[in-house]
Design an enzyme around this catalytic site. Structure first.
Site, PDB file in Angstrom:
ATOM      1  N   TYR A 138       0.864  -1.181   0.000  1.00  0.00           N
ATOM      2  CA  TYR A 138       0.000   0.000   0.000  1.00  0.00           C
ATOM      3  C   TYR A 138       0.900   1.231   0.000  1.00  0.00           C
ATOM      4  O   TYR A 138       1.535   1.546   1.007  1.00  0.00           O
ATOM      5  CB  TYR A 138      -0.901  -0.034   1.229  1.00  0.00           C
ATOM      6  CG  TYR A 138      -1.976   1.038   1.306  1.00  0.00           C
ATOM      7  CD1 TYR A 138      -2.229   1.918   0.257  1.00  0.00           C
ATOM      8  CD2 TYR A 138      -2.754   1.148   2.449  1.00  0.00           C
ATOM      9  CE1 TYR A 138      -3.221   2.877   0.347  1.00  0.00           C
ATOM     10  CE2 TYR A 138      -3.750   2.101   2.557  1.00  0.00           C
ATOM     11  CZ  TYR A 138      -3.981   2.965   1.512  1.00  0.00           C
ATOM     12  OH  TYR A 138      -4.964   3.917   1.612  1.00  0.00           O
ATOM     13  N   LYS A 166      -1.608  -1.443  -3.933  1.00  0.00           N
ATOM     14  CA  LYS A 166      -2.653  -0.419  -3.923  1.00  0.00           C
ATOM     15  C   LYS A 166      -1.938   0.909  -4.091  1.00  0.00           C
ATOM     16  O   LYS A 166      -1.166   1.332  -3.226  1.00  0.00           O
ATOM     17  CB  LYS A 166      -3.466  -0.444  -2.639  1.00  0.00           C
ATOM     18  CG  LYS A 166      -4.550   0.638  -2.633  1.00  0.00           C
ATOM     19  CD  LYS A 166      -5.350   0.677  -1.339  1.00  0.00           C
ATOM     20  CE  LYS A 166      -6.377   1.808  -1.382  1.00  0.00           C
ATOM     21  NZ  LYS A 166      -7.134   1.948  -0.109  1.00  0.00           N
TER      22      LYS A 166
END
Length: 306
Positions: A138, A166
């Site tokens: 992330y 992400k």
């Protein structure tokens, strides 16, 4: 059509429902999870930013994974947010999530301490070495203070359990370089970049707006896969007013998503402090934008401050 990604294409960064007294609402979480999957979500990301991970306990995070996995396991991927500023703590959360039934873990860059890239890489490798489920990096430097540089991501892509990213770095060039140079599935974490990132080889999205508009976000990807570029562009543009109000108008996405979910009669509950509920003007604007996108005016009006 882009290659089949590890967790599907349309992932929702699901809110964490709380009861009126602020306690974790596991029944509500199961109901909401089932609703989101029925509405076209391929996967649910729990205990991320939208899931209020800074204000939920380790036990609550594990219980949430277990409940949601029981509700939708086999129908959708369940990805557990386990990132913290502490590598040892992150490993503990990742192992607990795996034991509770998570299909993967979402690991954010260690925040506040702003480690150099070698330490960032070591952190992710340590977590990936500690579990048997796949890991999604992330990258959100606006919140953590530290970027996962493209060169670092490329090195991490060599780890067999690091399979996805992400992406909230707002660096389409850097993302495109990693997509071209690795096997990683790149998920847009910023709704306005869902289609642009998908068009250069991205995997799909992990979206807060998907709590209330997953079919509309997914429709743009479906049109692109069908070769209808103009249609995909038009569908993507239709979602932008709601996405802007939910994600870029001054209120956290958790607040805006829970405001709309409450108006729709879906489990959400209050936000935990230090977050505060949306004011009346903001709530009314969200309801208008939602109605314009979906053609549906929610029957309930969420409680908000005057």
């Amino acid at each position: 059509m882009n290659p089949s990604p590890p967790f599907g294409r349309a992932l929702c960064a699901m809110v964490t429902p709380f009861a009126d007294d602020g306690c974790l609402d596991l029944d509500g979480a199961q109901q909401l999870a089932a609703h989101l999957v029925d509405g076209g979500c391929d996967g649910l990301v729990l205990s991320g930013t939208t899931g209020e991970s800074p204000t939920t306990s380790d036990d609550e995070k594990t219980a949430l994974v277990r409940a949601v996995a029981q509700a939708v396991g086999g129908r959708a991927a369940v990805v557990a947010g386990v990132g913290t500023a502490d590598t040892r703590h992150t490993v503990e959360l990742a192992r607990s999530a795996e034991a509770a039934g998570a299909d993967g873990v979402l690991v954010v860059t260690p925040y506040y301490s702003r480690p150099p890239q070698a330490a960032v890489e070591a952190h992710f490798r340590r977590v990936a070495d500690s579990v048997g489920v796949p890991l999604m990096l992330y990258d959100i430097p606006g919140r953590t203070g530290t970027r996962v540089e493209p060169e670092t991501v490329l090195r991490l892509s060599e780890h067999p359990r690091i399979v996805a990213v992400k992406d909230c770095a707002y660096d389409l060039l850097g993302s495109s370089k990693v997509i071209a140079g690795s096997r990683l599935a790149y998920y847009s974490g910023c709704e306005e970049l869902n289609l642009p990132l998908y068009a250069v080889g991205g995997a799909g999205f992990v979206s807060t707006v998907a709590n209330v508009a997953a079919p509309h976000l997914r429709a743009a990807l479906d049109a692109y896969d069908a070769g209808d570029n103009a249609g995909a562009t038009a569908l993507n543009q239709l979602t932008l007013p709601l996405a802007e109000l939910m994600m870029a108008a001054g209120l956290p996405g958790t607040v805006t998503a829970k405001t709309l979910l409450a108006a729709l009669g879906l489990p959400a509950g209050p936000v935990r402090e230090p977050l505060q509920p949306a004011g009346r003007e903001a709530a009314d604007g969200l309801l208008r934008a939602y109605a314009e996108l979906t053609g549906r005016r929610p029957g309930g009006v969420p409680q908000s401050r005057t």
